[in-house]
Design an enzyme around this catalytic site. Structure first.
Site, short mmCIF file in Angstrom:
data_model
loop_
_atom_site.label_atom_id
_atom_site.label_comp_id
_atom_site.label_asym_id
_atom_site.label_seq_id
_atom_site.Cartn_x
_atom_site.Cartn_y
_atom_site.Cartn_z
N ASN A 43 0.86 -1.17 0.00
CA ASN A 43 0.00 0.00 0.00
C ASN A 43 0.90 1.23 0.00
O ASN A 43 1.75 1.38 0.87
CB ASN A 43 -0.90 -0.03 1.24
CG ASN A 43 -1.92 1.07 1.24
OD1 ASN A 43 -1.59 2.25 1.10
ND2 ASN A 43 -3.18 0.71 1.41
N HIS A 54 -3.50 0.72 -3.22
CA HIS A 54 -3.56 -0.31 -2.19
C HIS A 54 -2.52 -1.39 -2.49
O HIS A 54 -1.99 -1.47 -3.60
CB HIS A 54 -4.95 -0.93 -2.14
CG HIS A 54 -5.97 -0.04 -1.49
ND1 HIS A 54 -7.13 -0.52 -0.94
CD2 HIS A 54 -6.00 1.31 -1.30
CE1 HIS A 54 -7.83 0.48 -0.43
NE2 HIS A 54 -7.17 1.60 -0.65
N GLU A 56 -2.66 -4.64 -2.99
CA GLU A 56 -2.98 -5.56 -4.09
C GLU A 56 -2.84 -4.86 -5.43
O GLU A 56 -2.31 -5.43 -6.40
CB GLU A 56 -4.40 -6.11 -3.92
CG GLU A 56 -4.62 -6.89 -2.63
CD GLU A 56 -5.08 -6.03 -1.45
OE1 GLU A 56 -5.63 -6.61 -0.51
OE2 GLU A 56 -4.90 -4.79 -1.48
N CYS A 81 -10.21 -4.98 0.32
CA CYS A 81 -11.35 -4.06 0.30
C CYS A 81 -12.16 -4.34 -0.98
O CYS A 81 -11.76 -5.15 -1.82
CB CYS A 81 -10.86 -2.62 0.31
SG CYS A 81 -10.08 -2.11 -1.24
N CYS A 84 -10.18 -3.69 -4.31
CA CYS A 84 -9.21 -4.74 -4.64
C CYS A 84 -9.91 -6.06 -4.96
O CYS A 84 -9.49 -6.78 -5.87
CB CYS A 84 -8.22 -4.88 -3.50
SG CYS A 84 -7.19 -3.40 -3.29
N ASP A 144 -7.94 5.32 4.80
CA ASP A 144 -7.70 4.22 3.86
C ASP A 144 -8.96 3.42 3.58
O ASP A 144 -9.18 2.99 2.46
CB ASP A 144 -6.59 3.29 4.37
CG ASP A 144 -6.09 2.35 3.30
OD1 ASP A 144 -5.52 2.84 2.31
OD2 ASP A 144 -6.29 1.14 3.43
#
Length: 147
Positions: A43, A54, A56, A81, A84, A144
């Protein structure tokens, strides 16, 4: 051949680096069907001022364009999330290994509902690092996750 915990260690190293840089400690690793590590990422929202950087997403960017993601496994230190998870589903990644899901429940049901295998390692170091981050930098965590 490395197992899930070995690959998670690669993702965790990225999370630790992100934390040391002042960012959100989420790391990821992308592994090809043949067992090759394609990329790692972390991230970088804080470091780059990029709202979609992020862990990923950064990992996928580092891997570059792929003809197909089928057969690949994405390792992430924290449950993805929705952004992602949606990217994972969009790209057709069929397996996701999560370090921990206690500090953020994320979107495992969304992934499973699309036929994606989800494995949760319940990894104590992943959990401890995220708990430390949430305790020490709650305002960055809230930002975030969009609170």
């Amino acid at each position: 051949m490395p197992d899930d915990r070995d690959w998670m260690a690669k993702a965790f190293a990225e999370a630790e680096t992100g934390f040391s840089e002042g960012g959100v400690p989420v790391g990821a690793a992308l592994v090809a069907a043949d067992g090759r590590l394609l990329a790692t990422g972390r991230n970088r929202r804080v470091q780059q001022g990029d709202p979609i950087a992020h862990g990923e997403m950064d990992c996928l960017r580092q891997a570059g364009r792929q003809r197909s993601y089928r057969g690949m496994t994405l390792y992430t230190t924290l449950t993805p999330c929705m952004m992602c998870a949606g990217t994972i589903a969009q790209f057709g990644i069929r397996r996701v290994v999560i370090g921990e899901n206690r500090t953020f429940p994320g979107n495992e049901d969304f992934l499973r509902g699309r036929g994606i295998e989800v494995v949760v390692l319940d990894d104590p170091p992943c959990q401890a690092l995220m708990q430390r981050f949430q305790r020490e930098r709650p305002e960055v965590w809230a930002e975030d996750i969009g609170e």
